[in-house]
Write an enzyme that holds these catalytic residues in place. Structure first.
Site, PDB file in Angstrom:
ATOM      1  N   GLU A   1     -36.264  -1.574   0.460  1.00  0.00           N
ATOM      2  CA  GLU A   1     -37.295  -0.821   1.171  1.00  0.00           C
ATOM      3  C   GLU A   1     -38.385  -0.330   0.215  1.00  0.00           C
ATOM      4  OE1 GLU A   1     -33.302   0.191   3.208  1.00  0.00           O
ATOM      5  OE2 GLU A   1     -34.064  -0.392   1.232  1.00  0.00           O
TER       6      GLU A   1
ATOM      7  N   CYS B   1     -30.597   3.676   3.299  1.00  0.00           N
ATOM      8  CA  CYS B   1     -29.757   4.745   2.788  1.00  0.00           C
ATOM      9  C   CYS B   1     -30.544   6.061   2.876  1.00  0.00           C
ATOM     10  CB  CYS B   1     -29.333   4.469   1.356  1.00  0.00           C
ATOM     11  SG  CYS B   1     -30.687   4.557   0.137  1.00  0.00           S
TER      12      CYS B   1
ATOM     13  N   CYS C   1     -32.553   1.267  43.543  1.00  0.00           N
ATOM     14  CA  CYS C   1     -32.362   0.056  44.333  1.00  0.00           C
ATOM     15  C   CYS C   1     -31.828   0.450  45.722  1.00  0.00           C
ATOM     16  CB  CYS C   1     -31.380  -0.888  43.635  1.00  0.00           C
ATOM     17  SG  CYS C   1     -29.674  -0.282  43.575  1.00  0.00           S
TER      18      CYS C   1
END
Length: 412
Positions: A87, A118, A299
């Site tokens: 990263e 981390c 529904c």
């Protein structure tokens, strides 16, 4: 002489070193272009407990915003380099390649990670995003790193607080990585066993982690799932989240000091509305008021169940607000809406006051709700659609029922 490389603990703080101190980042080698098939399958398999995967691979896509359009810029792969995690390698490289040259440009970045960040990387990435507000970052992870540790959980929440969107990788993301970042020789992606089941675990655990204390719904989940646009809004270019059913409810009873709140979503074989009915029946309700906010209108079957529940509880006031109408063109689903109205359930479409109330009570009471583009226009359009449904079923006398109602506490 090469400058000394900064380790992960040197940190970028709330402002990255390259900006705060006028220093260049340490040199980072060029990103990897592609992965071998065996490397991808070994490191990206979304096992619940993965042994021997001590490295993190980060596949990235960078897009630049130009005249409100997203223009692909580059893609590649980073992995751990010395003591520097993947990263931070990306951040150093991206800062040198893009931010130093064009610091005012807007970028949309997507990461596909074999492990979620981390705690140290999460903190530093969050600081980087806090400094560079012209960036939007989406992080999709195959596996969660130390997901049971509260300290790691806190740092992941810190990422989302600074605007990062986080999700678990599902089949479409794995396939995309296979197609774009792997020497696949033209072979199709072969999913491993339990990919779907493991994704369900990772996804539910991540949503649980990212929900702030006192919050029932993650901010990004609310903005994606409750968005009332006609088409789903992509999180990042090419990445759409399936719009699911979420139901946020607030129960108010006479004499109760605080309302009871909850957030439900569809489970296998049971819709969120049915889960709500089960919970409410277990409480033995008398006089009460329930306000529900739904991403999709019920529904036909759920509408029937809600109507039956209301008839069994005549002293209950039940309000249902929907962000969008589900299959509104089908007469069968329109009939379900009629069941609600005829049973005395107050059914309407969410507008700005309802979105604001839902945000305050279920998402983040500390931060004001910022409407997305087109919210009120979309709401008016959906309201007209609902009005036409009422008219087509000769329910004109019910059109103005909700216009006389206001959100408020239940009278004692």
């Amino acid at each position: 002489m090469q400058p000394q490389r900064l380790g992960t603990r040197a940190g970028m703080g709330l402002a990255c070193l390259g900006c705060r101190q006028g220093r260049h980042y340490s040199p980072i080698r060029n990103p990897i272009k592609m992965l071998y098939q065996r490397t991808f399958y070994f490191h990206f398999e979304n096992l619940l407990y993965a042994n021997g995967r001590k490295n993190t691979f980060l596949c990235y896509e960078v897009n630049r915003v130009e005249y409100s359009l997203l223009v692909p810029v580059c893609q590649g792969i980073f992995t751990k380099e010395g003591n520097l995690h993947a990263e931070l390698c990306f951040l150093y490289w991206f800062h040198n390649q893009f931010l130093e040259e064009s610091p005012g440009d807007e970028y949309r970045i997507t990461w596909y990670l074999s492990w979620s960040p981390c705690w140290d990387c999460a903190e530093q990435v969050a600081g980087f995003l806090a400094t560079h507000r012209n960036l939007r970052l989406a992080i999709l992870s195959a596996r969660l790193y130390y997901f049971w540790d509260p300290h790691y959980q806190e740092k992941l929440r810190r990422l989302t607080q600074e605007g990062a969107w986080m999700g678990a990788m599902d089949y479409p993301e794995f396939k995309k990585c296979w197609d774009k970042f792997v020497y696949n020789g033209g072979q199709p992606f072969r999913p491993w066993k339990r990919l779907k089941r493991n994704f369900s675990f990772q996804d539910s655990k991540l949503q649980e982690i990212l929900s702030s204390p006192g919050s029932l719904l993650q901010e990004e989940v609310f903005r994606v799932q409750f968005n009332n646009s006609q088409r789903a809004v992509p999180i990042q270019p090419g990445h759409y989240c399936r719009r699911k059913t979420y139901l946020c409810y607030q129960l108010e009873q006479p004499g109760a000091q605080e309302p009871l709140r909850g957030c439900l979503k569809n489970k296998k074989g049971r819709h969120a509305e049915i889960c709500l009915i089960d919970e409410m029946r277990s409480l033995g309700l008398g006089k009460a008021q329930i306000t529900c906010y739904l991403t999709w209108s019920p529904c036909r079957k759920c509408a029937q169940e809600l109507a039956t529940f209301k008839k069994d509880h005549p002293d209950l006031v039940l309000r249902v607000y929907a962000s969008r109408l589900y299959f509104h063109w089908s007469r069968k689903y329109q009939q379900g809406l009629c069941f609600l109205w005829l049973s005395g359930i107050q059914m309407d479409v969410m507008d700005l006051p309802q979105f604001t109330d839902c945000w305050t009570n279920f998402v983040n009471p500390q931060r004001p709700f910022k409407p997305w583009h087109g919210l009120e226009k979309n709401s008016r359009s959906i309201k007209r659609r609902l009005r036409r449904i009422k008219e087509s079923w000769n329910l004109q006398d019910l059109i103005n029922d909700f216009e006389k109602l206001q959100l408020g506490p239940l009278s004692p």
